[in-house]
Scaffold this motif. Structure first.
Motif, PDB file in Angstrom:
ATOM      1  N   THR A 264      23.061  41.185  39.142  1.00 10.14           N
ATOM      2  CA  THR A 264      23.823  40.980  37.912  1.00 10.14           C
ATOM      3  C   THR A 264      23.997  42.280  37.142  1.00 10.14           C
ATOM      4  N   ALA A 265      22.944  43.079  37.072  1.00 11.77           N
ATOM      5  CA  ALA A 265      23.015  44.346  36.341  1.00 11.77           C
ATOM      6  C   ALA A 265      24.028  45.290  36.974  1.00 11.77           C
ATOM      7  N   ILE A 266      24.003  45.408  38.279  1.00 14.52           N
ATOM      8  CA  ILE A 266      24.934  46.313  38.965  1.00 14.52           C
ATOM      9  C   ILE A 266      26.372  45.824  38.821  1.00 14.52           C
ATOM     10  N   MET A 267      26.593  44.533  38.998  1.00 14.23           N
ATOM     11  CA  MET A 267      27.952  44.001  38.904  1.00 14.23           C
ATOM     12  C   MET A 267      28.493  44.096  37.480  1.00 14.23           C
ATOM     13  N   LEU A 268      27.664  43.852  36.483  1.00 14.79           N
ATOM     14  CA  LEU A 268      28.111  44.002  35.093  1.00 14.79           C
ATOM     15  C   LEU A 268      28.406  45.453  34.753  1.00 14.79           C
ATOM     16  N   THR A 269      27.637  46.381  35.318  1.00 16.02           N
ATOM     17  CA  THR A 269      27.906  47.803  35.115  1.00 16.02           C
ATOM     18  C   THR A 269      29.267  48.175  35.688  1.00 16.02           C
ATOM     19  N   PHE A 270      29.545  47.726  36.906  1.00 14.71           N
ATOM     20  CA  PHE A 270      30.853  47.998  37.514  1.00 14.71           C
ATOM     21  C   PHE A 270      31.980  47.416  36.657  1.00 14.71           C
ATOM     22  N   ALA A 271      31.808  46.192  36.209  1.00 14.17           N
ATOM     23  CA  ALA A 271      32.854  45.533  35.427  1.00 14.17           C
ATOM     24  C   ALA A 271      33.077  46.239  34.086  1.00 14.17           C
ATOM     25  N   ALA A 272      32.005  46.632  33.416  1.00 14.09           N
ATOM     26  CA  ALA A 272      32.137  47.303  32.123  1.00 14.09           C
ATOM     27  C   ALA A 272      32.796  48.663  32.271  1.00 14.09           C
ATOM     28  N   CYS A 273      32.417  49.413  33.302  1.00 11.45           N
ATOM     29  CA  CYS A 273      33.038  50.725  33.531  1.00 11.45           C
ATOM     30  C   CYS A 273      34.527  50.584  33.844  1.00 11.45           C
ATOM     31  N   TYR A 274      34.868  49.591  34.663  1.00 10.95           N
ATOM     32  CA  TYR A 274      36.277  49.373  34.991  1.00 10.95           C
ATOM     33  C   TYR A 274      37.073  48.987  33.741  1.00 10.95           C
ATOM     34  N   LEU A 275      36.544  48.091  32.935  1.00 16.82           N
ATOM     35  CA  LEU A 275      37.265  47.684  31.722  1.00 16.82           C
ATOM     36  C   LEU A 275      37.455  48.852  30.768  1.00 16.82           C
ATOM     37  N   MET A 276      36.432  49.680  30.610  1.00 16.88           N
ATOM     38  CA  MET A 276      36.557  50.844  29.732  1.00 16.88           C
ATOM     39  C   MET A 276      37.610  51.808  30.261  1.00 16.88           C
ATOM     40  N   TRP A 277      37.588  52.060  31.561  1.00 19.03           N
ATOM     41  CA  TRP A 277      38.585  52.944  32.147  1.00 19.03           C
ATOM     42  C   TRP A 277      39.991  52.362  31.982  1.00 19.03           C
ATOM     43  N   MET A 278      40.151  51.059  32.270  1.00 19.88           N
ATOM     44  CA  MET A 278      41.474  50.445  32.203  1.00 19.88           C
ATOM     45  C   MET A 278      42.034  50.466  30.781  1.00 19.88           C
ATOM     46  N   VAL A 279      41.215  50.159  29.786  1.00 19.30           N
ATOM     47  CA  VAL A 279      41.682  50.172  28.401  1.00 19.30           C
ATOM     48  C   VAL A 279      42.086  51.582  27.991  1.00 19.30           C
ATOM     49  N   THR A 280      41.290  52.580  28.353  1.00 19.63           N
ATOM     50  CA  THR A 280      41.623  53.964  28.023  1.00 19.63           C
ATOM     51  C   THR A 280      42.912  54.396  28.725  1.00 19.63           C
ATOM     52  N   TYR A 281      43.042  54.056  29.990  1.00 18.40           N
ATOM     53  CA  TYR A 281      44.229  54.419  30.768  1.00 18.40           C
ATOM     54  C   TYR A 281      45.479  53.767  30.189  1.00 18.40           C
ATOM     55  N   MET A 282      45.409  52.484  29.890  1.00 14.78           N
ATOM     56  CA  MET A 282      46.574  51.785  29.349  1.00 14.78           C
ATOM     57  C   MET A 282      46.914  52.269  27.936  1.00 14.78           C
ATOM     58  N   ALA A 283      45.907  52.629  27.149  1.00 14.38           N
ATOM     59  CA  ALA A 283      46.169  53.142  25.806  1.00 14.38           C
ATOM     60  C   ALA A 283      46.885  54.484  25.865  1.00 14.38           C
ATOM     61  N   GLN A 284      46.605  55.276  26.876  1.00 17.26           N
ATOM     62  CA  GLN A 284      47.309  56.550  27.016  1.00 17.26           C
ATOM     63  C   GLN A 284      48.731  56.347  27.515  1.00 17.26           C
ATOM     64  N   LEU A 285      48.953  55.329  28.326  1.00 18.14           N
ATOM     65  CA  LEU A 285      50.299  55.067  28.833  1.00 18.14           C
ATOM     66  C   LEU A 285      51.202  54.429  27.785  1.00 18.14           C
ATOM     67  N   HIS A 286      50.632  53.557  26.963  1.00 16.38           N
ATOM     68  CA  HIS A 286      51.411  52.820  25.971  1.00 16.38           C
ATOM     69  C   HIS A 286      50.740  52.928  24.596  1.00 16.38           C
ATOM     70  N   PRO A 287      50.888  54.087  23.942  1.00 21.14           N
ATOM     71  CA  PRO A 287      50.224  54.249  22.645  1.00 21.14           C
ATOM     72  C   PRO A 287      50.824  53.328  21.585  1.00 21.14           C
TER      73      PRO A 287
END
Length: 71
Positions: free
Chosen positions: A36-59
């Motif tokens: 659970t810890a490893i999978m939640l870490t992967f999910a949290a990192c992906y969500l943070m990356w995706m939000v940052t990436y999308m915010a840069q594409l569509h400010p």
């Protein structure tokens, strides 16, 4: 739609890593906690990356020049 490719590609990679995590975590009393810890870490990192990436594409606010800086 070129901006959607990295998001989907990394999602597929992440899902592959989560499947490997599910299958390769050694058996033991803490197996579910480690998994659970490893999978939640992967999910949290992906969500943070995706939000940052999308915010840069569509400010939300378009950049503009200050009238004082124009000469």
């Amino acid at each position: 739609m070129a901006s959607l490719f990295p998001v989907v590609f990394l999602l597929i990679v992440l899902l592959g890593l989560e499947v490997c995590t599910y299958l390769l975590v050694p058996k033991g009393p803490q197996q579910v906690t480690i998994r659970t810890a490893i999978m939640l870490t992967f999910a949290a990192c992906y969500l943070m990356w995706m939000v940052t990436y999308m915010a840069q594409l569509h400010p939300l606010i378009a950049p503009y020049r200050s009238p004082k800086l124009e000469t």
